[in-house]
Design a protein around this motif. Structure first.
Motif, mmCIF file in Angstrom:
data_model
loop_
_atom_site.group_PDB
_atom_site.id
_atom_site.type_symbol
_atom_site.label_atom_id
_atom_site.label_comp_id
_atom_site.label_asym_id
_atom_site.label_seq_id
_atom_site.Cartn_x
_atom_site.Cartn_y
_atom_site.Cartn_z
ATOM 1 N N SER A 38 0.703 -1.271 -0.158
ATOM 2 C CA SER A 38 0.049 -0.029 0.054
ATOM 3 C C SER A 38 0.915 1.175 -0.081
ATOM 4 O O SER A 38 1.948 1.307 0.699
ATOM 5 C CB SER A 38 -0.897 0.044 1.021
ATOM 6 N N ALA A 39 0.339 2.187 -0.659
ATOM 7 C CA ALA A 39 1.148 3.567 -0.720
ATOM 8 C C ALA A 39 0.133 4.599 -0.493
ATOM 9 O O ALA A 39 -1.076 4.768 -0.690
ATOM 10 C CB ALA A 39 1.648 3.647 -2.217
ATOM 11 N N ARG A 40 0.875 5.618 0.258
ATOM 12 C CA ARG A 40 -0.012 6.681 0.660
ATOM 13 C C ARG A 40 0.775 8.200 0.411
ATOM 14 O O ARG A 40 2.084 8.250 0.727
ATOM 15 C CB ARG A 40 -0.378 6.749 2.046
ATOM 16 N N TYR A 41 0.301 9.108 -0.295
ATOM 17 C CA TYR A 41 0.967 10.211 -0.076
ATOM 18 C C TYR A 41 -0.067 11.326 0.578
ATOM 19 O O TYR A 41 -1.052 11.660 0.427
ATOM 20 C CB TYR A 41 0.833 10.711 -1.704
ATOM 21 N N THR A 42 0.696 12.132 1.389
ATOM 22 C CA THR A 42 0.170 13.378 2.221
ATOM 23 C C THR A 42 0.816 14.545 1.863
ATOM 24 O O THR A 42 1.820 14.544 1.742
ATOM 25 C CB THR A 42 0.267 13.038 3.619
ATOM 26 N N ALA A 43 0.012 15.635 1.366
ATOM 27 C CA ALA A 43 0.601 16.854 0.917
ATOM 28 C C ALA A 43 1.030 17.530 2.068
ATOM 29 O O ALA A 43 0.519 17.513 3.168
ATOM 30 C CB ALA A 43 -0.581 17.502 0.023
ATOM 31 N N PRO A 44 1.929 18.429 1.819
ATOM 32 C CA PRO A 44 2.362 19.309 2.810
ATOM 33 C C PRO A 44 1.235 20.449 3.266
ATOM 34 O O PRO A 44 0.287 20.663 2.410
ATOM 35 C CB PRO A 44 3.499 20.377 2.307
ATOM 36 N N GLU A 85 8.900 20.821 -3.014
ATOM 37 C CA GLU A 85 8.916 19.526 -3.798
ATOM 38 C C GLU A 85 7.472 19.297 -4.048
ATOM 39 O O GLU A 85 7.432 18.843 -5.265
ATOM 40 C CB GLU A 85 9.584 18.610 -2.844
ATOM 41 N N ALA A 86 6.502 19.383 -3.495
ATOM 42 C CA ALA A 86 5.266 19.130 -3.956
ATOM 43 C C ALA A 86 4.710 19.864 -4.919
ATOM 44 O O ALA A 86 3.904 19.239 -5.853
ATOM 45 C CB ALA A 86 4.421 19.273 -2.525
ATOM 46 N N ALA A 87 4.947 20.995 -5.100
ATOM 47 C CA ALA A 87 4.707 21.800 -6.244
ATOM 48 C C ALA A 87 5.109 21.436 -7.332
ATOM 49 O O ALA A 87 4.661 21.475 -8.700
ATOM 50 C CB ALA A 87 5.280 23.438 -6.059
ATOM 51 N N GLY A 88 6.314 20.905 -7.295
ATOM 52 C CA GLY A 88 6.907 20.314 -8.642
ATOM 53 C C GLY A 88 6.627 18.931 -9.037
ATOM 54 O O GLY A 88 6.715 18.412 -9.828
ATOM 55 N N LEU A 89 5.756 18.238 -8.107
ATOM 56 C CA LEU A 89 5.368 16.785 -8.677
ATOM 57 C C LEU A 89 4.210 16.697 -9.621
ATOM 58 O O LEU A 89 3.587 17.655 -9.734
ATOM 59 C CB LEU A 89 4.884 16.165 -7.342
ATOM 60 N N GLU A 90 4.319 15.667 -10.418
ATOM 61 C CA GLU A 90 3.234 15.498 -11.311
ATOM 62 C C GLU A 90 1.888 15.135 -10.676
ATOM 63 O O GLU A 90 1.778 14.301 -9.738
ATOM 64 C CB GLU A 90 3.737 14.212 -12.292
ATOM 65 N N ARG A 91 0.944 15.661 -10.851
ATOM 66 C CA ARG A 91 -0.292 15.509 -10.268
ATOM 67 C C ARG A 91 -1.010 14.264 -11.105
ATOM 68 O O ARG A 91 -0.662 13.977 -12.267
ATOM 69 C CB ARG A 91 -1.283 16.671 -10.514
ATOM 70 N N GLY A 92 -1.616 13.336 -10.270
ATOM 71 C CA GLY A 92 -2.316 12.310 -10.897
ATOM 72 C C GLY A 92 -1.869 10.954 -10.254
ATOM 73 O O GLY A 92 -1.298 11.087 -9.411
#
Length: 149
Positions: free
Chosen positions: A39-45, A114-121
């Motif tokens: 399982s993977a999880r991303y949490t935005a700042p 870093e989050a601002a530069g991440l590819e969305r989706g």
């Protein structure tokens, strides 16, 4: 010593040697590790706190688990990392839960910049598990997660 006793001893030694050799062949047969329950999880700042990306998976092998390499990549990039490329990826932290199984976790802190530069989706996680006996298994898509738009 009589000839009959000597022949019986040689036959007995041959049978025992054959059984022992068969046992060694069975014991040395290597199996591939298994990778389950990923399982993977991303949490935005948010606010003043950093975000994170976490991937957790159970890895098993009859010889025990040596380690796990992990890479996350955006689906839109069409990267498709290979097993060879993952040999140079970052290590997850693996903790034994039994003699044969480890729970492996890879965590990465994500700053606002870093989050601002991440590819969305949609993103994929590729993993390469290595057993203590050297066996490996490559999982091109061990988990999927989303970076919100």
């Amino acid at each position: 010593m009589s000839r009959r006793v000597l022949i019986s001893s040689l036959i007995g030694a041959t049978v025992i040697g054959g059984v022992a050799a068969g046992g060694l062949a069975t014991a040395s047969a290597r199996t591939e590790p298994t990778v389950k329950n990923g399982s993977a999880r991303y949490t935005a700042p948010s606010g003043g706190t950093t975000g994170s990306f976490t991937f957790t998976v159970d890895v098993s092998d009859d010889s025990g688990v040596r380690g796990l390499k992990v890479i996350a990549w955006p689906a839109s990039s069409k990267l498709n990392p290979t097993e060879e490329e993952l040999r140079h990826a970052e290590d997850a932290t693996c903790r034994s839960t039994t003699e044969e199984t480890s729970r492996c976790t890879y965590t990465l802190k994500v700053t606002k910049e870093e989050a601002a530069g991440l590819e969305r989706g949609t993103w994929y996680v590729s993993a390469l598990a290595t057993a203590k006996d050297g066996g490996t298994v490559f999982v091109p898509r061990a988990a999927t997660f989303d970076v919100p738009r």
